[in-house]
Write an enzyme that holds these catalytic residues in place. Structure first.
Site, mmCIF file in Angstrom:
data_model
loop_
_atom_site.group_PDB
_atom_site.id
_atom_site.type_symbol
_atom_site.label_atom_id
_atom_site.label_comp_id
_atom_site.label_asym_id
_atom_site.label_seq_id
_atom_site.Cartn_x
_atom_site.Cartn_y
_atom_site.Cartn_z
ATOM 1 N N PHE A 250 0.811 -1.219 0.000
ATOM 2 C CA PHE A 250 0.000 0.000 0.000
ATOM 3 C C PHE A 250 0.844 1.269 0.000
ATOM 4 O O PHE A 250 0.311 2.362 -0.185
ATOM 5 C CB PHE A 250 -0.960 -0.023 1.196
ATOM 6 N N GLU A 251 2.150 1.131 0.179
ATOM 7 C CA GLU A 251 3.023 2.296 0.042
ATOM 8 C C GLU A 251 3.371 2.542 -1.422
ATOM 9 O O GLU A 251 3.323 3.675 -1.899
ATOM 10 C CB GLU A 251 4.308 2.090 0.857
ATOM 11 N N SER A 252 3.752 1.485 -2.138
ATOM 12 C CA SER A 252 4.275 1.685 -3.497
ATOM 13 C C SER A 252 3.695 0.732 -4.534
ATOM 14 O O SER A 252 4.033 0.852 -5.704
ATOM 15 C CB SER A 252 5.805 1.491 -3.486
ATOM 16 N N TYR B 142 -5.376 3.832 5.145
ATOM 17 C CA TYR B 142 -4.103 3.121 5.025
ATOM 18 C C TYR B 142 -3.960 2.069 6.124
ATOM 19 O O TYR B 142 -3.630 0.906 5.849
ATOM 20 C CB TYR B 142 -2.963 4.141 5.110
#
Length: 286
Positions: A135-137, A224
């Protein structure tokens, strides 16, 4: 000049005086080179190995100063002792020449292998680091956010510098990201919402979590945290999910505190995840 009875009164000039040491050594070198190129198979003895790779079969040898005398089947020869590299028994079998070694090329690790390696190195369950990177990149090693976060774990340049990592190097990026997540988990280790707060701090910064004494009321951060926790639970199996009071709905500062009976996130009574690596505990050297 007149002679008596046909016998010359003066002997012809003899140009062959005693050879100088230099000429003698030259003769010796020529002699042993001519003998070395021939293959001599005689009775038992030894092989004299020369520094140029030639081998001379001899019955025996004697060293006299800087000269070595070899007794061979045809007689005796002398060679410079400095030209001999080894003496081998006749039944000695020289080892075969070693095959040229090809330098090993380090295999480039896949993204998932890099994540697993970094998680284990930092004492984290690999699945939690996978979920964060997802979910970051989206697992893109070259991802750069509008705010300037870089790479798999979306490190800000200042964070990467503090962790002494090059954020553009995938291996250093994920290693530093896993270390940063571990530090945040240790920061909130005594909090009943340890994991959710650590994830919120990873996304919005620990300052924001400390300011709001919980997950900041930012839609992006709440989504997130929920997505990472849900992905972790799906990845390891629902029965091994991270037990948190917020479950799939992140709490905000306005939410009431959980009841005493509510399960605490990563509490000592919680069942461990299936991957054998537990969440970190504070060590004495930190």
């Amino acid at each position: 000049m007149p002679s008596c009875g046909g016998v010359p009164t003066r002997l012809p000039k003899n140009n062959n005086k005693h050879p100088t040491p230099k000429k003698r050594q030259t003769k010796l070198v020529k002699l042993f080179l001519s003998l070395a190129v021939a293959t001599i198979t005689a009775h038992a003895g030894e092989y004299v190995v020369l520094s140029n790779g030639f081998r001379i079969h001899a019955d025996s040898h004697v060293v006299d100063g800087n000269i070595m005398r070899l007794q061979i089947s045809q007689g005796a020869i002398e060679i410079p002792a400095s030209s001999v590299s080894n003496i081998e028994a006749e039944d000695y079998t020289p080892p075969p020449p070693s095959a040229p070694t090809t330098p090993e090329t380090k295999r480039e690790l896949t993204t998932q292998e890099l994540i697993t390696q970094a998680a284990i190195h930092n004492g984290l369950p690999p699945q939690i680091v996978r979920s964060v990177a997802k979910f970051e990149s989206g697992y893109h090693v070259d991802a750069i956010s509008p705010k300037g976060a870089i790479g798999l774990m979306q490190l800000m340049p200042g964070t990467a510098a503090a962790l002494n990592a090059d954020p553009h190097d995938p291996e250093q990026n994920v290693e530093a990201g896993a270390r940063y997540l571990r530090d945040l988990l240790l920061k909130y280790e005594n909090d009943p919402h340890q994991v959710s707060k650590a994830l919120a701090a990873y996304n919005a910064g620990p300052g924001a979590v400390d300011k709001y004494k919980g997950i900041p009321p930012y839609r992006e951060t709440i989504q997130y945290v929920n997505r990472v926790l849900k992905d972790y639970e799906v990845g390891v199996g629902q029965r091994h999910a991270l037990p948190c009071a917020i479950s799939h709905t992140a709490t905000t500062p306005s939410d009431p505190p959980p009841s005493p009976a509510a399960p605490e996130c990563n509490s000592p009574a919680s069942p461990p995840p299936p991957e054998t690596t537990p969440l970190p505990q504070k060590s004495t050297d930190r």
